[in-house]
Design an enzyme around this catalytic site. Structure first.
Site, PDB file in Angstrom:
ATOM      1  N   TYR A  58       0.839  -1.212   0.000  1.00 44.49           N
ATOM      2  CA  TYR A  58       0.000   0.000   0.000  1.00 44.49           C
ATOM      3  C   TYR A  58       0.871   1.258   0.000  1.00 44.49           C
ATOM      4  O   TYR A  58       0.375   2.365   0.109  1.00 44.49           O
ATOM      5  CB  TYR A  58      -0.932   0.032   1.218  1.00 44.49           C
ATOM      6  CG  TYR A  58      -1.900  -1.133   1.303  1.00 44.49           C
ATOM      7  CD1 TYR A  58      -2.267  -1.851   0.172  1.00 44.49           C
ATOM      8  CD2 TYR A  58      -2.461  -1.515   2.520  1.00 44.49           C
ATOM      9  CE1 TYR A  58      -3.141  -2.921   0.253  1.00 44.49           C
ATOM     10  CE2 TYR A  58      -3.349  -2.586   2.609  1.00 44.49           C
ATOM     11  CZ  TYR A  58      -3.669  -3.278   1.468  1.00 44.49           C
ATOM     12  OH  TYR A  58      -4.545  -4.332   1.558  1.00 44.49           O
ATOM     13  N   HIS A 127      -0.500 -12.104   1.010  1.00 43.36           N
ATOM     14  CA  HIS A 127      -1.403 -11.189   0.299  1.00 43.36           C
ATOM     15  C   HIS A 127      -1.970 -11.833  -0.974  1.00 43.36           C
ATOM     16  O   HIS A 127      -3.147 -11.695  -1.281  1.00 43.36           O
ATOM     17  CB  HIS A 127      -0.632  -9.905  -0.040  1.00 43.36           C
ATOM     18  CG  HIS A 127      -1.482  -8.691  -0.155  1.00 43.36           C
ATOM     19  ND1 HIS A 127      -0.994  -7.421  -0.007  1.00 43.36           N
ATOM     20  CD2 HIS A 127      -2.798  -8.522  -0.408  1.00 43.36           C
ATOM     21  CE1 HIS A 127      -1.965  -6.539  -0.164  1.00 43.36           C
ATOM     22  NE2 HIS A 127      -3.078  -7.178  -0.418  1.00 43.36           N
ATOM     23  N   PRO A 207     -15.666  -3.672   2.549  1.00 44.38           N
ATOM     24  CA  PRO A 207     -17.036  -3.969   2.981  1.00 44.38           C
ATOM     25  C   PRO A 207     -18.049  -2.897   2.574  1.00 44.38           C
ATOM     26  O   PRO A 207     -19.251  -3.166   2.553  1.00 44.38           O
ATOM     27  CB  PRO A 207     -16.910  -4.045   4.512  1.00 44.38           C
ATOM     28  CG  PRO A 207     -15.752  -3.172   4.830  1.00 44.38           C
ATOM     29  CD  PRO A 207     -14.786  -3.350   3.693  1.00 44.38           C
ATOM     30  N   LEU A 208     -17.535  -1.704   2.230  1.00 48.27           N
ATOM     31  CA  LEU A 208     -18.458  -0.659   1.756  1.00 48.27           C
ATOM     32  C   LEU A 208     -18.382  -0.534   0.238  1.00 48.27           C
ATOM     33  O   LEU A 208     -18.878   0.437  -0.336  1.00 48.27           O
ATOM     34  CB  LEU A 208     -18.120   0.695   2.409  1.00 48.27           C
ATOM     35  CG  LEU A 208     -18.254   0.717   3.935  1.00 48.27           C
ATOM     36  CD1 LEU A 208     -17.797   2.060   4.497  1.00 48.27           C
ATOM     37  CD2 LEU A 208     -19.705   0.434   4.351  1.00 48.27           C
ATOM     38  N   GLY A 211     -16.938   2.587  -0.730  1.00 48.25           N
ATOM     39  CA  GLY A 211     -17.768   3.744  -0.421  1.00 48.25           C
ATOM     40  C   GLY A 211     -19.131   3.705  -1.092  1.00 48.25           C
ATOM     41  O   GLY A 211     -20.079   4.362  -0.674  1.00 48.25           O
TER      42      GLY A 211
END
Ligand SMILES: NC(=O)c1ccc[n+]([C@@H]2O[C@H](COP(=O)([O-])OP(=O)(O)OC[C@H]3O[C@@H](n4cnc5c(N)ncnc54)[C@H](OP(=O)(O)O)[C@@H]3O)[C@@H](O)[C@H]2O)c1
Length: 322
Positions: A58, A127, A207-208, A211
């Site tokens: 990241y 990963h 999980p969103l 967004g």
């Protein structure tokens, strides 16, 4: 609802909702300032989060920010980081960027420990699997790292079922991290039963849906250069129009429960299975609190069935890229 979860078969306990650090420096076309993110994550800890998810890929700053943020209360939190993707070119299809050989993992873990400024990692995920390294060999390396005290537990992300079984038989896997949400339910019939059978925690990434499920992103929203959402069907007019019934269902429940759509998306997950742990990411203070407070939204059995029934009739534009 139970607000904490046991991490696999370890003696670690984590909050039912964790915090995903990725967006601070990756996927959204921005690298946020260190002091802002440290302050944000300390606030997250104050609000109650005890589970933080990062990865070297990241961006070098991601682990560093997290390590500095939690240093004053290191023992109170569970840090998850990752190994196995050793170069950014992975994201443009270069399989040589995957390396889980024993020698490489030994270097990767030391580099992560240094960036995190800690002497142990609580949860260490592979990963992505490395086609050149057998699962038994990776699991053996994990067993050695556990013995050496460098990691406390390990997990995998986006690994095939057979791979998980083989690795687990050598050194127990505590968590898998895959994508799950209202628009990514492909794991319900596969990885959920596997987690139940093997006593593994399912950590849900995105999980969103980046967004989307908050209902705060309209068609025509302009994204920064480098923000992956600009290329995702879900965020285009067709995706938004196509999923209108889903968003109506979520917003109707939000009104009914006096919650926000994002909270319904998270509450639905943690109510669904006692081993599910969503890790939403945000760079905004108010959303850190909003997302965590989804643990206070109670969805009854009959409301969960109502949602399930409605979903079963929907054709949903899903999410293919995390
Ligand atoms: N293992 C893997 O391969 C993998 C892959 C992807 C992700 N992950 C993990 O999963 C974590 C979360 O994934 P993600 O960032 O892709 O997706 P996400 O958590 O589903 O969504 C994050 C996005 O939603 C926005 N957001 C968050 N809360 C919101 C709210 N209450 N209202 C409106 N917008 C909100 C954030 O923007 P703002 O910052 O503007 O709030 C951010 O753009 C990552 O941090 C990472 O740790 C793992």
């Amino acid at each position: 609802m139970e607000k904490t979860r046991k991490l696999g078969q370890t003696d670690m306990t984590i909050t039912a909702i964790g915090y995903g650090c990725m967006g601070q420096t990756h996927s959204y076309g921005v690298v946020e300032a260190e002091k802002d993110m440290i302050s944000l994550m300390r606030y997250a800890h104050e609000v109650g989060y005890t589970f933080f998810d990062t990865a070297p890929i990241y961006g070098e700053a991601n682990e560093r920010y997290l390590g500095k943020a939690v240093a004053p209360f290191r023992k109170e939190v569970v840090i998850a980081t990752k190994f196995g993707i050793v170069d950014e070119s992975f994201f443009t299809g270069n399989e040589d960027a995957l390396n889980s050989s024993r020698d490489s993992i030994r270097q990767q873990v030391d580099a992560s420990l240094k960036r995190l400024g800690t002497d142990y990692i609580d949860l260490y995920y592979q990963h992505r699997i490395d086609p050149k390294t057998e699962p038994e060999e990776v699991a053996q390396t994990m067993a050695e790292l556990i013995k050496a005290g460098k990691i406390r537990a390990w997990g995998v992300s986006f690994a095939p079922e057979e791979y998980i079984r083989r690795a687990h038989s050598v050194c127990k896997i505590s968590a898998i991290e895959n994508m799950y949400s209202f628009v990514a339910r492909q794991d319900e019939g596969t990885y959920f039963p596997l987690c139940e059978e093997l006593g593994i925690t399912y950590v849900s990434a995105c999980p969103l849906a980046k967004g989307y499920l908050s209902n705060r992103y309209a068609a025509g929203t302009k994204y920064r250069e480098g923000d992956w959402r600009a290329d995702m069907n879900l965020f285009q007019k067709e995706g938004i129009d196509h999923n209108r019934a889903l968003m109506d269902l979520i917003t109707e429940f939000a009104e009914r429960k006096q919650a926000t759509p994002a909270q319904i998306a998270l509450a639905w997950e943690i109510t669904k299975k006692p081993y599910l742990v969503p890790i939403p990411g945000t760079t905004k203070r108010d959303r850190v609190k909003e997302n965590f407070e989804a643990v206070t939204v109670e969805l009854t059995e009959s409301e969960m069935s109502e949602i399930e029934e409605a979903l079963s009739h929907m054709d949903i534009v899903g999410m293919s890229r995390g």
